[in-house]
Motif scaffolding. Sequence first.
Motif, PDB file in Angstrom:
ATOM      1  N   GLU A 270       0.825  -1.212   0.000  1.00 18.88           N
ATOM      2  CA  GLU A 270       0.000   0.000   0.000  1.00 18.88           C
ATOM      3  C   GLU A 270       0.859   1.261   0.000  1.00 18.88           C
ATOM      4  OE1 GLU A 270      -3.088   2.463  -0.391  1.00 18.88           O
ATOM      5  OE2 GLU A 270      -3.113   0.293  -0.641  1.00 18.88           O
ATOM      6  N   HIS A 271       1.996   1.265   0.714  1.00 17.41           N
ATOM      7  CA  HIS A 271       2.845   2.458   0.730  1.00 17.41           C
ATOM      8  C   HIS A 271       3.365   2.780  -0.674  1.00 17.41           C
ATOM      9  CE1 HIS A 271       5.674  -0.849   1.934  1.00 17.41           C
ATOM     10  NE2 HIS A 271       6.381  -0.327   0.944  1.00 17.41           N
ATOM     11  N   THR A 272       3.636   1.754  -1.469  1.00 13.16           N
ATOM     12  CA  THR A 272       4.098   1.983  -2.839  1.00 13.16           C
ATOM     13  C   THR A 272       2.960   2.518  -3.706  1.00 13.16           C
ATOM     14  OG1 THR A 272       5.616   0.133  -2.557  1.00 13.16           O
ATOM     15  CG2 THR A 272       5.344   0.979  -4.786  1.00 13.16           C
ATOM     16  N   ARG A 273       1.775   1.975  -3.535  1.00 14.52           N
ATOM     17  CA  ARG A 273       0.627   2.463  -4.315  1.00 14.52           C
ATOM     18  C   ARG A 273       0.326   3.925  -3.984  1.00 14.52           C
ATOM     19  NH1 ARG A 273      -0.844  -3.048  -3.672  1.00 14.52           N
ATOM     20  NH2 ARG A 273      -2.019  -2.679  -1.759  1.00 14.52           N
ATOM     21  N   ARG A 274       0.420   4.294  -2.714  1.00 16.42           N
ATOM     22  CA  ARG A 274       0.207   5.705  -2.331  1.00 16.42           C
ATOM     23  C   ARG A 274       1.290   6.596  -2.944  1.00 16.42           C
ATOM     24  NH1 ARG A 274      -0.763   3.483   2.820  1.00 16.42           N
ATOM     25  NH2 ARG A 274       1.304   4.145   3.452  1.00 16.42           N
ATOM     26  N   TRP A 275       2.539   6.144  -2.876  1.00 13.38           N
ATOM     27  CA  TRP A 275       3.651   6.917  -3.432  1.00 13.38           C
ATOM     28  C   TRP A 275       3.484   7.057  -4.945  1.00 13.38           C
ATOM     29  CZ3 TRP A 275       6.536  10.656  -2.749  1.00 13.38           C
ATOM     30  CH2 TRP A 275       7.776  10.834  -3.362  1.00 13.38           C
ATOM     31  N   SER A 276       3.086   5.983  -5.603  1.00 15.60           N
ATOM     32  CA  SER A 276       2.844   6.006  -7.040  1.00 15.60           C
ATOM     33  C   SER A 276       1.762   7.028  -7.397  1.00 15.60           C
ATOM     34  CB  SER A 276       2.426   4.609  -7.514  1.00 15.60           C
ATOM     35  OG  SER A 276       2.009   4.647  -8.859  1.00 15.60           O
ATOM     36  N   ALA A 277       0.688   7.058  -6.634  1.00 14.13           N
ATOM     37  CA  ALA A 277      -0.398   8.017  -6.904  1.00 14.13           C
ATOM     38  C   ALA A 277       0.076   9.454  -6.730  1.00 14.13           C
ATOM     39  CB  ALA A 277      -1.586   7.725  -5.991  1.00 14.13           C
ATOM     40  N   THR A 278       0.877   9.701  -5.726  1.00 11.84           N
ATOM     41  CA  THR A 278       1.403  11.054  -5.491  1.00 11.84           C
ATOM     42  C   THR A 278       2.271  11.505  -6.653  1.00 11.84           C
ATOM     43  OG1 THR A 278       1.345  10.777  -3.089  1.00 11.84           O
ATOM     44  CG2 THR A 278       2.848  12.457  -3.950  1.00 11.84           C
TER      45      THR A 278
ATOM     46  N   LEU B 288       9.915   3.825  -7.887  1.00 15.49           N
ATOM     47  CA  LEU B 288       9.013   3.919  -9.036  1.00 15.49           C
ATOM     48  C   LEU B 288       9.808   4.045 -10.324  1.00 15.49           C
ATOM     49  CD1 LEU B 288       6.620   6.593  -7.495  1.00 15.49           C
ATOM     50  CD2 LEU B 288       6.347   4.104  -7.398  1.00 15.49           C
ATOM     51  N   TYR B 289       9.104   3.927 -11.449  1.00 12.11           N
ATOM     52  CA  TYR B 289       9.743   4.175 -12.731  1.00 12.11           C
ATOM     53  C   TYR B 289       8.840   4.990 -13.653  1.00 12.11           C
ATOM     54  CZ  TYR B 289      12.059   3.654 -17.197  1.00 12.11           C
ATOM     55  OH  TYR B 289      12.653   3.939 -18.392  1.00 12.11           O
ATOM     56  N   THR B 290       7.792   4.390 -14.149  1.00  9.99           N
ATOM     57  CA  THR B 290       6.980   5.081 -15.164  1.00  9.99           C
ATOM     58  C   THR B 290       6.343   6.366 -14.636  1.00  9.99           C
ATOM     59  OG1 THR B 290       5.039   3.717 -14.669  1.00  9.99           O
ATOM     60  CG2 THR B 290       6.470   2.983 -16.456  1.00  9.99           C
ATOM     61  N   GLU B 291       6.129   6.444 -13.357  1.00  3.96           N
ATOM     62  CA  GLU B 291       5.528   7.645 -12.773  1.00  3.96           C
ATOM     63  C   GLU B 291       6.422   8.883 -12.924  1.00  3.96           C
ATOM     64  OE1 GLU B 291       4.059   4.027 -10.470  1.00  3.96           O
ATOM     65  OE2 GLU B 291       5.946   4.695 -11.364  1.00  3.96           O
ATOM     66  N   TRP B 292       7.726   8.677 -13.047  1.00  2.00           N
ATOM     67  CA  TRP B 292       8.681   9.789 -13.171  1.00  2.00           C
ATOM     68  C   TRP B 292       8.898  10.233 -14.620  1.00  2.00           C
ATOM     69  CZ3 TRP B 292       9.491  11.817  -8.656  1.00  2.00           C
ATOM     70  CH2 TRP B 292       9.682  11.025  -7.514  1.00  2.00           C
ATOM     71  N   LEU B 293       8.584   9.376 -15.568  1.00  2.00           N
ATOM     72  CA  LEU B 293       8.978   9.606 -16.957  1.00  2.00           C
ATOM     73  C   LEU B 293       8.519  10.953 -17.509  1.00  2.00           C
ATOM     74  CD1 LEU B 293       8.243   6.094 -18.519  1.00  2.00           C
ATOM     75  CD2 LEU B 293      10.440   6.999 -17.747  1.00  2.00           C
ATOM     76  N   TYR B 294       9.435  11.624 -18.185  1.00  2.00           N
ATOM     77  CA  TYR B 294       9.162  12.852 -18.933  1.00  2.00           C
ATOM     78  C   TYR B 294       8.609  13.975 -18.060  1.00  2.00           C
ATOM     79  CZ  TYR B 294       9.788   9.357 -22.519  1.00  2.00           C
ATOM     80  OH  TYR B 294      10.303   8.325 -23.261  1.00  2.00           O
ATOM     81  N   LYS B 295       9.158  14.095 -16.877  1.00  2.00           N
ATOM     82  CA  LYS B 295       8.775  15.186 -15.988  1.00  2.00           C
ATOM     83  C   LYS B 295      10.027  15.974 -15.620  1.00  2.00           C
ATOM     84  CE  LYS B 295       4.757  12.744 -14.207  1.00  2.00           C
ATOM     85  NZ  LYS B 295       4.070  12.210 -13.035  1.00  2.00           N
ATOM     86  N   PRO B 296       9.922  17.292 -15.608  1.00  2.00           N
ATOM     87  CA  PRO B 296      11.077  18.115 -15.242  1.00  2.00           C
ATOM     88  C   PRO B 296      11.236  18.193 -13.725  1.00  2.00           C
ATOM     89  CG  PRO B 296       9.217  19.517 -15.766  1.00  2.00           C
ATOM     90  CD  PRO B 296       8.778  18.101 -16.021  1.00  2.00           C
ATOM     91  N   CYS B 297      12.461  18.483 -13.312  1.00  4.76           N
ATOM     92  CA  CYS B 297      12.708  18.650 -11.882  1.00  4.76           C
ATOM     93  C   CYS B 297      13.767  19.724 -11.644  1.00  4.76           C
ATOM     94  CB  CYS B 297      13.106  17.337 -11.229  1.00  4.76           C
ATOM     95  SG  CYS B 297      14.600  16.574 -11.858  1.00  4.76           S
ATOM     96  N   GLY B 298      13.555  20.426 -10.573  1.00  2.19           N
ATOM     97  CA  GLY B 298      14.513  21.412 -10.092  1.00  2.19           C
ATOM     98  C   GLY B 298      15.005  20.983  -8.721  1.00  2.19           C
ATOM     99  N   PHE B 299      16.001  21.680  -8.240  1.00  5.05           N
ATOM    100  CA  PHE B 299      16.591  21.333  -6.951  1.00  5.05           C
ATOM    101  C   PHE B 299      16.795  22.570  -6.091  1.00  5.05           C
ATOM    102  CE2 PHE B 299      17.818  17.948  -9.780  1.00  5.05           C
ATOM    103  CZ  PHE B 299      17.691  16.815  -9.001  1.00  5.05           C
ATOM    104  N   VAL B 300      16.440  22.438  -4.830  1.00  9.43           N
ATOM    105  CA  VAL B 300      16.811  23.381  -3.787  1.00  9.43           C
ATOM    106  C   VAL B 300      17.715  22.578  -2.868  1.00  9.43           C
ATOM    107  CG1 VAL B 300      16.029  24.786  -1.847  1.00  9.43           C
ATOM    108  CG2 VAL B 300      14.649  24.678  -3.945  1.00  9.43           C
ATOM    109  N   SER B 301      18.983  22.923  -2.860  1.00  6.15           N
ATOM    110  CA  SER B 301      19.936  22.166  -2.054  1.00  6.15           C
ATOM    111  C   SER B 301      20.501  23.042  -0.946  1.00  6.15           C
ATOM    112  CB  SER B 301      21.065  21.611  -2.931  1.00  6.15           C
ATOM    113  OG  SER B 301      21.808  22.669  -3.509  1.00  6.15           O
TER     114      SER B 301
END
Length: 172
Positions: free
Chosen positions: A48-56, A85-98
């Motif tokens: 269930e934790h993976t399914r919730r993370w996938s939905a987010t 996860l894998y497919t949930e990340w595909l083709y999405k941009p990301c920025g970083f605050v470090s």
Amino acid sequence: MGLPVGQWFVEHAKGHGKFEVELVDLKEVGLPLIDEPKHPRLGQYEHEHTRRWSATVSASDAFVFVTPEYNYSSAPALLNALDFLYTEWLYKPCGFVSYGGVSGGLRSVQMTKLIVTSLKMVPLPEGVSIPFVAKHVDEQQKFKSDDHIDKSANVMLDELIRWTNAMKVLRS
């Protein structure tokens, strides 16, 4: 330091006005070390934790990762969250605050960019780096930015919206 920096960034991004913003705290998500028996690319999650993370992650069009540097590298919790996860990340941009000490977490960002590109994400060159982060957090655990940090965040968010709109085409 992550929560005060993350809370500041959420408010800053809301003020930017071009994103619906949600703070996702990996501590609250509470993912264990990867425990799914099948490869993430299959999307056949048993827990269930993976399914919730996938939905987010699926519901999001772009990401800004607020991350420290950990032993000159990426934070383990962030790497674990990405690897779940894998497919949930595909083709999405990301920025970083470090954030961190003298390097402001930049070594972590460089290492994490290698990972996100293998997930077919687009990491932005623009980002926010906060050296000596402890000097920006007050006794009430509230992060205090400055003009340089705010300008960096605005430049990154302006680029992030461009990439977000462009990448929607690849995901459709």
